[in-house]
Structure formats: structure tokens, C-alpha cells
Design a protein around this motif. Structure first.
Motif, PDB file in Angstrom:
ATOM      1  N   SER A  81       0.824  -1.213   0.000  1.00 14.65           N
ATOM      2  CA  SER A  81       0.000   0.000   0.000  1.00 14.65           C
ATOM      3  C   SER A  81       0.856   1.259   0.000  1.00 14.65           C
ATOM      4  CB  SER A  81      -0.946   0.006   1.206  1.00 14.65           C
ATOM      5  OG  SER A  81      -0.236   0.101   2.427  1.00 14.65           O
ATOM      6  N   VAL A  82       1.946   1.256   0.762  1.00 16.18           N
ATOM      7  CA  VAL A  82       2.834   2.427   0.790  1.00 16.18           C
ATOM      8  C   VAL A  82       3.507   2.610  -0.565  1.00 16.18           C
ATOM      9  CG1 VAL A  82       4.927   3.384   1.819  1.00 16.18           C
ATOM     10  CG2 VAL A  82       3.192   2.327   3.282  1.00 16.18           C
ATOM     11  N   GLU A  83       3.961   1.521  -1.150  1.00 11.42           N
ATOM     12  CA  GLU A  83       4.619   1.609  -2.460  1.00 11.42           C
ATOM     13  C   GLU A  83       3.668   2.139  -3.532  1.00 11.42           C
ATOM     14  OE1 GLU A  83       6.775  -1.290  -5.796  1.00 11.42           O
ATOM     15  OE2 GLU A  83       6.130  -2.110  -3.868  1.00 11.42           O
ATOM     16  N   LYS A  84       2.401   1.716  -3.480  1.00 11.98           N
ATOM     17  CA  LYS A  84       1.432   2.109  -4.499  1.00 11.98           C
ATOM     18  C   LYS A  84       0.682   3.392  -4.157  1.00 11.98           C
ATOM     19  CE  LYS A  84      -0.778  -0.971  -6.797  1.00 11.98           C
ATOM     20  NZ  LYS A  84      -1.651  -2.054  -7.284  1.00 11.98           N
ATOM     21  N   GLY A  85       0.929   3.947  -2.975  1.00 13.19           N
ATOM     22  CA  GLY A  85       0.252   5.176  -2.583  1.00 13.19           C
ATOM     23  C   GLY A  85      -1.208   4.989  -2.244  1.00 13.19           C
ATOM     24  N   VAL A  86      -1.558   3.823  -1.709  1.00 11.51           N
ATOM     25  CA  VAL A  86      -2.938   3.525  -1.328  1.00 11.51           C
ATOM     26  C   VAL A  86      -3.100   3.768   0.171  1.00 11.51           C
ATOM     27  CG1 VAL A  86      -4.722   1.745  -1.193  1.00 11.51           C
ATOM     28  CG2 VAL A  86      -3.159   1.805  -3.149  1.00 11.51           C
ATOM     29  N   CYS A  87      -4.055   4.607   0.534  1.00 11.31           N
ATOM     30  CA  CYS A  87      -4.340   4.875   1.946  1.00 11.31           C
ATOM     31  C   CYS A  87      -5.287   3.804   2.479  1.00 11.31           C
ATOM     32  CB  CYS A  87      -4.968   6.256   2.101  1.00 11.31           C
ATOM     33  SG  CYS A  87      -5.498   6.651   3.787  1.00 11.31           S
ATOM     34  N   ILE A  88      -4.947   3.224   3.624  1.00 10.20           N
ATOM     35  CA  ILE A  88      -5.783   2.214   4.267  1.00 10.20           C
ATOM     36  C   ILE A  88      -6.635   2.879   5.343  1.00 10.20           C
ATOM     37  CG2 ILE A  88      -5.784   0.141   5.710  1.00 10.20           C
ATOM     38  CD1 ILE A  88      -3.210  -0.714   4.328  1.00 10.20           C
ATOM     39  N   ILE A  89      -7.930   2.593   5.322  1.00  7.48           N
ATOM     40  CA  ILE A  89      -8.856   3.078   6.350  1.00  7.48           C
ATOM     41  C   ILE A  89      -9.502   1.857   6.994  1.00  7.48           C
ATOM     42  CG2 ILE A  89     -10.912   4.458   6.834  1.00  7.48           C
ATOM     43  CD1 ILE A  89     -10.289   6.093   4.324  1.00  7.48           C
ATOM     44  N   THR A  90      -9.413   1.754   8.318  1.00  7.30           N
ATOM     45  CA  THR A  90      -9.949   0.571   8.983  1.00  7.30           C
ATOM     46  C   THR A  90     -10.546   0.915  10.337  1.00  7.30           C
ATOM     47  OG1 THR A  90      -9.446  -1.655   9.801  1.00  7.30           O
ATOM     48  CG2 THR A  90      -7.700   0.002  10.006  1.00  7.30           C
ATOM     49  N   ASN A  91     -11.582   0.167  10.714  1.00  6.31           N
ATOM     50  CA  ASN A  91     -12.187   0.322  12.036  1.00  6.31           C
ATOM     51  C   ASN A  91     -11.692  -0.740  13.015  1.00  6.31           C
ATOM     52  OD1 ASN A  91     -13.502  -1.926  11.016  1.00  6.31           O
ATOM     53  ND2 ASN A  91     -15.494  -0.920  10.817  1.00  6.31           N
ATOM     54  N   MET A  92     -10.524  -1.292  12.763  1.00  7.89           N
ATOM     55  CA  MET A  92      -9.963  -2.311  13.653  1.00  7.89           C
ATOM     56  C   MET A  92      -9.533  -1.730  14.998  1.00  7.89           C
ATOM     57  SD  MET A  92      -7.794  -4.582  10.881  1.00  7.89           S
ATOM     58  CE  MET A  92      -7.682  -6.106  11.815  1.00  7.89           C
ATOM     59  N   GLY A  93      -9.643  -0.405  15.144  1.00 10.89           N
ATOM     60  CA  GLY A  93      -9.339   0.219  16.430  1.00 10.89           C
ATOM     61  C   GLY A  93     -10.335  -0.137  17.513  1.00 10.89           C
ATOM     62  N   ALA A  94     -11.581  -0.429  17.124  1.00  6.49           N
ATOM     63  CA  ALA A  94     -12.629  -0.862  18.060  1.00  6.49           C
ATOM     64  C   ALA A  94     -12.679   0.052  19.288  1.00  6.49           C
ATOM     65  CB  ALA A  94     -12.423  -2.322  18.441  1.00  6.49           C
ATOM     66  N   MET A  95     -12.456  -0.495  20.481  1.00  8.53           N
ATOM     67  CA  MET A  95     -12.539   0.292  21.710  1.00  8.53           C
ATOM     68  C   MET A  95     -11.251   1.047  22.021  1.00  8.53           C
ATOM     69  SD  MET A  95     -15.626  -0.272  22.581  1.00  8.53           S
ATOM     70  CE  MET A  95     -15.552   0.729  24.058  1.00  8.53           C
ATOM     71  N   ASP A  96     -10.160   0.706  21.355  1.00  6.83           N
ATOM     72  CA  ASP A  96      -8.866   1.332  21.663  1.00  6.83           C
ATOM     73  C   ASP A  96      -8.071   1.594  20.383  1.00  6.83           C
ATOM     74  OD1 ASP A  96      -6.562   2.271  22.883  1.00  6.83           O
ATOM     75  OD2 ASP A  96      -5.831   0.275  23.427  1.00  6.83           O
ATOM     76  N   PRO A  97      -8.509   2.546  19.561  1.00  7.06           N
ATOM     77  CA  PRO A  97      -7.775   2.815  18.325  1.00  7.06           C
ATOM     78  C   PRO A  97      -6.369   3.357  18.554  1.00  7.06           C
ATOM     79  CG  PRO A  97      -9.538   4.410  18.632  1.00  7.06           C
ATOM     80  CD  PRO A  97      -9.741   3.356  19.661  1.00  7.06           C
ATOM     81  N   PHE A  98      -6.118   3.955  19.725  1.00  7.10           N
ATOM     82  CA  PHE A  98      -4.754   4.404  19.999  1.00  7.10           C
ATOM     83  C   PHE A  98      -3.814   3.219  20.181  1.00  7.10           C
ATOM     84  CE2 PHE A  98      -7.436   7.927  21.487  1.00  7.10           C
ATOM     85  CZ  PHE A  98      -6.950   8.912  20.653  1.00  7.10           C
ATOM     86  N   GLY A  99      -4.324   2.156  20.803  1.00  3.31           N
ATOM     87  CA  GLY A  99      -3.530   0.938  20.900  1.00  3.31           C
ATOM     88  C   GLY A  99      -3.267   0.347  19.530  1.00  3.31           C
ATOM     89  N   ALA A 100      -4.283   0.402  18.650  1.00  6.78           N
ATOM     90  CA  ALA A 100      -4.109  -0.086  17.280  1.00  6.78           C
ATOM     91  C   ALA A 100      -3.100   0.773  16.533  1.00  6.78           C
ATOM     92  CB  ALA A 100      -5.450  -0.089  16.553  1.00  6.78           C
ATOM     93  N   GLN A 101      -3.145   2.080  16.759  1.00  3.58           N
ATOM     94  CA  GLN A 101      -2.190   2.974  16.111  1.00  3.58           C
ATOM     95  C   GLN A 101      -0.757   2.601  16.481  1.00  3.58           C
ATOM     96  OE1 GLN A 101      -1.527   6.828  17.778  1.00  3.58           O
ATOM     97  NE2 GLN A 101      -1.572   7.833  15.772  1.00  3.58           N
ATOM     98  N   LYS A 102      -0.542   2.353  17.772  1.00  2.00           N
ATOM     99  CA  LYS A 102       0.806   1.969  18.210  1.00  2.00           C
ATOM    100  C   LYS A 102       1.236   0.658  17.563  1.00  2.00           C
ATOM    101  CE  LYS A 102       3.659   1.062  22.280  1.00  2.00           C
ATOM    102  NZ  LYS A 102       4.250  -0.151  21.665  1.00  2.00           N
ATOM    103  N   ALA A 103       0.305  -0.304  17.484  1.00  4.48           N
ATOM    104  CA  ALA A 103       0.637  -1.587  16.862  1.00  4.48           C
ATOM    105  C   ALA A 103       1.002  -1.406  15.392  1.00  4.48           C
ATOM    106  CB  ALA A 103      -0.540  -2.551  17.009  1.00  4.48           C
ATOM    107  N   ILE A 104       0.275  -0.532  14.693  1.00  7.60           N
ATOM    108  CA  ILE A 104       0.561  -0.284  13.273  1.00  7.60           C
ATOM    109  C   ILE A 104       1.917   0.396  13.113  1.00  7.60           C
ATOM    110  CG2 ILE A 104      -0.196   0.971  11.216  1.00  7.60           C
ATOM    111  CD1 ILE A 104      -3.094   0.654  12.317  1.00  7.60           C
ATOM    112  N   LEU A 105       2.201   1.364  13.969  1.00  8.35           N
ATOM    113  CA  LEU A 105       3.496   2.045  13.890  1.00  8.35           C
ATOM    114  C   LEU A 105       4.640   1.086  14.221  1.00  8.35           C
ATOM    115  CD1 LEU A 105       2.565   5.474  15.509  1.00  8.35           C
ATOM    116  CD2 LEU A 105       3.131   5.047  13.106  1.00  8.35           C
ATOM    117  N   ASP A 106       4.406   0.151  15.137  1.00  2.23           N
ATOM    118  CA  ASP A 106       5.423  -0.856  15.444  1.00  2.23           C
ATOM    119  C   ASP A 106       5.696  -1.735  14.226  1.00  2.23           C
ATOM    120  OD1 ASP A 106       5.704   0.071  18.018  1.00  2.23           O
ATOM    121  OD2 ASP A 106       4.428  -1.471  18.933  1.00  2.23           O
ATOM    122  N   VAL A 107       4.629  -2.109  13.518  1.00  2.00           N
ATOM    123  CA  VAL A 107       4.802  -2.899  12.297  1.00  2.00           C
ATOM    124  C   VAL A 107       5.595  -2.104  11.266  1.00  2.00           C
ATOM    125  CG1 VAL A 107       3.602  -3.901  10.316  1.00  2.00           C
ATOM    126  CG2 VAL A 107       2.747  -4.318  12.624  1.00  2.00           C
TER     127      VAL A 107
END
Length: 367
Positions: free
Chosen positions: A100-126
Motif C-alpha cells: 500500500s505504501v509503495e502504491k500510494g494507497v491509503c488504508i482506512i480501517t475500524n480495527m481500532g474498536a474500543m482502543d484505536p490508539f492501541g491499534a495505532q501503536k501496533a501499526i506504527l510498530d509494524v
């Protein structure tokens, strides 16, 4: 007027989002291409990866992985000390981010559920593990204290007792305008709004452009359940109208849409893929979870789908025409979910009956 809070914490910023008419919105594109990479919490990331590779023009990929049941599950797990977000976000982003980064595609997801900040940290760790420099924005409703302050952490969800409001597209639009992120992760956002946000941003729509918003919400509603639109429910032996072969289901494509600035919609699946995209599959999804077809309520616009029709262009593309705003085009209030300390546990199962039921059940197990 309700205040919703999109946030981007990587830079330590907290932004409020007041729903009001946009000031001089700019049309960035004549048309935008938005794909659905997931339609429920148990979807498989390899299908989304295939869509990224097979569709050259994608601008956005939406991962719709949250429902009332999964939201309640995450709240219970969070209250027991576990993660309030979908832990599979790590698996998904490990697979999708390099492409997605290589192709310039923005990902939008509701996988944050009750704690999207926790999901944000997990994504940044990846991203860090993959040596990718990305921006991850967060959309979340946060209750304000009497002093008007609140903090960006999962405690806010616990303090408000797990209450979740179905947010609309406005905070997603603000995230795109302010941060141009690679990923937007949200709490509970109405399914169609996940798709409508990038349309409003890219196509220069305003919140009183009800004709375009109606068509945009229709596109989001049709895309939101993934392969339900492209034949996932059309293997019915003995039914001449719904009898996809097993082989065609094995190459089932997730759907995507081309949305024009004037509200024109072309639904599509990957060229030459299996499954089916026709008036029957589209009509089935059109009626999914609809109470009153003259007033289908979303946080952004109430739409009338009674005159919607579909016009096939090829085996892989179909036009979608006829959505319009309802007589009262704006909902009076937003829907909220809140857990209660009582209730019942339910047990569900899927049964197959009628002609060819054993064959269909066996195919479902394999798929």
C-alpha cells in the motif's frame, strides 16, 4: 452540534472535529477508486493483498472489520486486561503496508474498536519493523470532562462505560485534510462512512451536497460487506440464477468502486476474476440490513434507494444509479451502543437445507 474527535498522536496532536459545512472544498480528483479489503472481522488478508496487486488504480483500501458483536467482545476483553483493538491488525498491516505504501494507497480501517490508539501503536510498530516511515491518524469519540479535557488513551472508553457512537465521515475527512496519512484507524464509524470520507475529501463534496452524498453512501453500503457483492452467497446447486461453480468461488474477488465527482458509481471486481458481479448480487447487497428503503439512515445523510437500478458494463463492471436523499436528508440524532451488566448469551449456527444441501455445506467448510 455534536463534537467528534479525530486524532493523530504520533505528532502529539489532538484535534476536535465540529460537523459543519466545509470552507471552499477543493476537488482533488475527477474520480476516486476505493476498494473493500475486508467485510467482517474474520476476513482473510490475502484477499485484500490480491486486490491491491490486481487493481492498478486503487486510491483507498477500506478494511471493515467491526460489528456490534465484535465491539462488545473487544470491550469485555479490554475490561479483563486485554487489547481493546483487533489484535489481527498486526497481521494485516505486516502483509499490506509494504504494497500500500509503495502504491500510494491509503488504508482506512475500524480495527481500532474500543482502543484505536492501541491499534495505532501496533501499526506504527509494524511499520518500524518494516523500515517504513508512515503517518497513522486516529478517529475516536472521546467524552469530555466537566473541564472540557480528556486524554488519548483507552481509559476514556472505560470511563464512559463502553458507550460507542456511530460516527460519520467528517472526522475521516479532517484527518485526510490535515495529515494526509498512510493509514486511518477508527473506533465505531458507520460502515458506509468509512468509504464516504475519502469521496468527500477527494471529490470536493460538501455536507449539503445531498445528491452526491446519497450516491456516495450507496457505494459504501454496497462495498461494505466485501465478497457478498461479488457472488460470495451465490453457490446454490439447482438454482439456475445462483449456481456459481466451486472453481469460480475459489477466485472470488473483493469489490472496488470508481466514484465520479458528480456521484456516478461504477462497481467492479478484478478483471477476469471469479465470482459474479451483476444485478442479482448487487440487489442482494442493496437490501442487506435495510429497514425502510425510502429512508436508509447513516450519520451523514438519509438516503432513498427505492429507485436504484444496476446496468452491467461487462462481467466485471456494473453501473449503479438512482440513490437520492430522503425527504428529511439529515438524521436527527446519532446511534449509540452501550453495554449493560445483564443479558443472555446466544448460540448460533448456520444450517443448509433443500436441494444439494450437503454439497453446499461441504463447500462452505472448505472455503
Amino acid at each position: 452540534m455534536k463534537r467528534l474527535l479525530p486524532m493523530q498522536v504520533q505528532m502529539g496532536e489532538l484535534e476536535s472535529c465540529e460537523i459543519k459545512l466545509r470552507d471552499n472544498p477543493q476537488r482533488r480528483k475527477e474520480k476516486v477508486f476505493i476498494g473493500c479489503g475486508a467485510g467482517f472481522g474474520g476476513d482473510r488478508p490475502l484477499a485484500a493483498l490480491k486486490l491491491l496487486y490486481r487493481v492498478e488504480k486503487l486510491d483507498y483500501l477500506v478494511l471493515e472489520c467491526l460489528a456490534e458483536r465484535t465491539l462488545a467482545d473487544r470491550y469485555q476483553i479490554m475490561m479483563s486486561g486485554g487489547a481493546g483493538f483487533d489484535p489481527r491488525v498486526t497481521e494485516w498491516m505486516t502483509l499490506l503496508l509494504p504494497v500500500s505504501v509503495e502504491k500510494g494507497v491509503c488504508i482506512i480501517t475500524n480495527m481500532g474498536a474500543m482502543d484505536p490508539f492501541g491499534a495505532q501503536k501496533a501499526i506504527l510498530d509494524v511499520a518500524n519493523s518494516l523500515a517504513l516511515d508512515i503517518i497513522v491518524s486516529v478517529v475516536k469519540e472521546i467524552p469530555l470532562s466537566k473541564s472540557g479535557t480528556s486524554g488519548p488513551d483507552e481509559e476514556s472508553s472505560i470511563k464512559k462505560g463502553g458507550v460507542s457512537t456511530y460516527l460519520g465521515a467528517a472526522p475521516i475527512v479532517q484527518c485526510l485534510e490535515k495529515y494526509e496519512p498512510h493509514v486511518i484507524v477508527t473506533s465505531r464509524v458507520a460502515d458506509a462512512a468509512l468509504f464516504l470520507g475519502p469521496m468527500v475529501y477527494e471529490l470536493g463534496w460538501n455536507w449539503n451536497d445531498f445528491e452526491q452524498l446519497a450516491q456516495g453512501c450507496l457505494a459504501g453500503h454496497l462495498l461494505e460487506c466485501g465478497c457478498q457483492l461479488t457472488g460470495g452467497y451465490f453457490m446454490h446447486p439447482g438454482d439456475e440464477y445462483r449456481n456459481l461453480s466451486f472453481e469460480r468461488l475459489l477466485d472470488l474477488s473483493l469489490p472496488y468502486a470508481e466514484i465520479r465527482f458528480d456521484g456516478g458509481i461504477c462497481l467492479a471486481k478484478a478483471d477476469g476474476s471469479g465470482g459474479a458481479l451483476d444485478s442479482s448480487t448487487c440487489t442482494e447487497q442493496l437490501l442487506y440490513e435495510v429497514g425502510d428503503p425510502s429512508a436508509y439512515i447513516t450519520p451523514d445523510v438519509v438516503i432513498n434507494i427505492r429507485d436504484v437500478f444496476f446496468s452491467p458494463l461487462s462481467n466485471d463492471k456494473i453501473l449503479c444509479i438512482g440513490a437520492k436523499p430522503s425527504d428529511i436528508p439529515v438524521p436527527e440524532k446519532l446511534l449509540q451502543l452501550f453495554p449493560k451488566g445483564c443479558g443472555w448469551k446466544g448460540w448460533g449456527e448456520i444450517s443448509y437445507g433443500g436441494y444439494g444441501c450437503v454439497k453446499r455445506a461441504e463447500a462452505a467448510i472448505f472455503l
